[in-house]
Design an enzyme around this catalytic site. Structure first.
Site, mmCIF file in Angstrom:
data_model
loop_
_atom_site.group_PDB
_atom_site.id
_atom_site.type_symbol
_atom_site.label_atom_id
_atom_site.label_comp_id
_atom_site.label_asym_id
_atom_site.label_seq_id
_atom_site.Cartn_x
_atom_site.Cartn_y
_atom_site.Cartn_z
ATOM 1 C CB CYS A 118 -3.291 -1.132 2.087
ATOM 2 S SG CYS A 118 -3.698 -0.837 0.351
ATOM 3 C CG HIS A 204 -7.503 -0.484 3.734
ATOM 4 N ND1 HIS A 204 -6.626 0.444 4.247
ATOM 5 C CD2 HIS A 204 -7.249 -0.551 2.402
ATOM 6 C CE1 HIS A 204 -5.877 0.934 3.265
ATOM 7 N NE2 HIS A 204 -6.237 0.352 2.134
ATOM 8 C CD GLU A 206 -7.289 0.747 7.699
ATOM 9 O OE1 GLU A 206 -6.747 1.413 6.791
ATOM 10 O OE2 GLU A 206 -7.205 -0.505 7.758
#
Length: 257
Positions: A118, A204, A206
């Protein structure tokens, strides 16, 4: 899925923390180093046979927003991971300019592998000569689909990538040395790759349902997100996504010779 052990000793990975997670996420996982350890640990477990992350990488975390002296010497790292952030990658704040310069040095080393997520993806784009700016399409949030190029399919082992998003800024064009990995109608530069140098995603990997939901609620309450953006994001927050597959691709990239 195959083994990740293409290197005999743990890789020295420095995570450059470009922000602090939301309060509940901090309570569960700590800073963004903790968040990415969780992702990369899950990715290592998908190897055949499953592997412990500590056998693959030695991880250090560095708060590059609040401590301009926290950067590790480039001689002491093999890879960098630049996290996401609520900050703006095309601003000229001193810490952002330092991060861009440090990233350029890493890319020019032709030794250090650089991973960007990002905001980190945008910083790498800026360091590699691309333009970064705001999207005219507004916010892309929660799980969306990304159409992968042939190289993207090869690297991620996917036909199409589903990944959490949380951005309004975009990389506006591919750097000269970049191989495109993916795009969608919202953002043409969803991932970039330069062999031996960097790999990035705009999304993202994660993020989890819990992490994205906390951000959506916070930004909705603060007036950043309209009711519509919030509702659409919440509707997609629990959609299955390919974060672990992306994490495994990152591990493979960092450890390949």
């Amino acid at each position: 899925m195959g083994s990740l052990s293409s290197s005999s000793k743990p890789l020295r990975l420095a995570i450059l923390e470009c922000d602090i997670p939301q309060r509940k996420t901090v309570a569960r996982l700590g800073n963004f180093t903790g968040v990415f350890k969780a992702l990369l640990s899950a990715a290592a477990q998908t190897s055949s046979p499953p592997q412990d992350l500590a056998d693959l990488v030695s991880i250090s975390g560095h708060d590059v927003v609040n401590d301009l002296h926290s950067y590790p010497s480039l001689d002491d790292v093999d890879a960098l991971l630049l996290t996401g952030s609520r900050h703006t990658a095309f601003d000229n704040d001193p810490w952002i300019l330092k991060l861009v310069d440090y990233t350029k040095q890493a890319l020019e080393s032709n030794r250090i592998k650089v991973v960007g997520i990002c905001f980190g993806h945008q910083i790498i784009g800026r360091a590699a000569g691309a333009s970064v700016g705001k999207s005219e399409s507004g916010w892309e949030v929660a799980v969306t689909e990304v159409d992968l190029t042939d190289k993207g399919k090869e690297i991620f082992g996917l036909d199409k990538m589903r990944i959490h998003q949380m951005h309004r800024d975009i990389v506006q064009n591919f750097p000269a040395d970049a191989i495109p990995l993916g795009s969608n109608a919202f953002c043409a530069v969803q991932g970039m790759y330069s062999p031996g140098k960097y790999i990035t995603v705009q999304g993202h990997p994660e993020f989890t349902n819990e992490i994205i939901s906390e951000i959506l609620s916070k930004r909705h309450a603060g007036g950043t997100f309209t009711d519509q953006v919030y509702k659409e994001g919440k509707d997609r927050a629990s959609v299955p996504h390919d974060g672990v597959a992306v994490g495994k691709a990152f591990l493979k990239f960092m450890r390949e010779g």
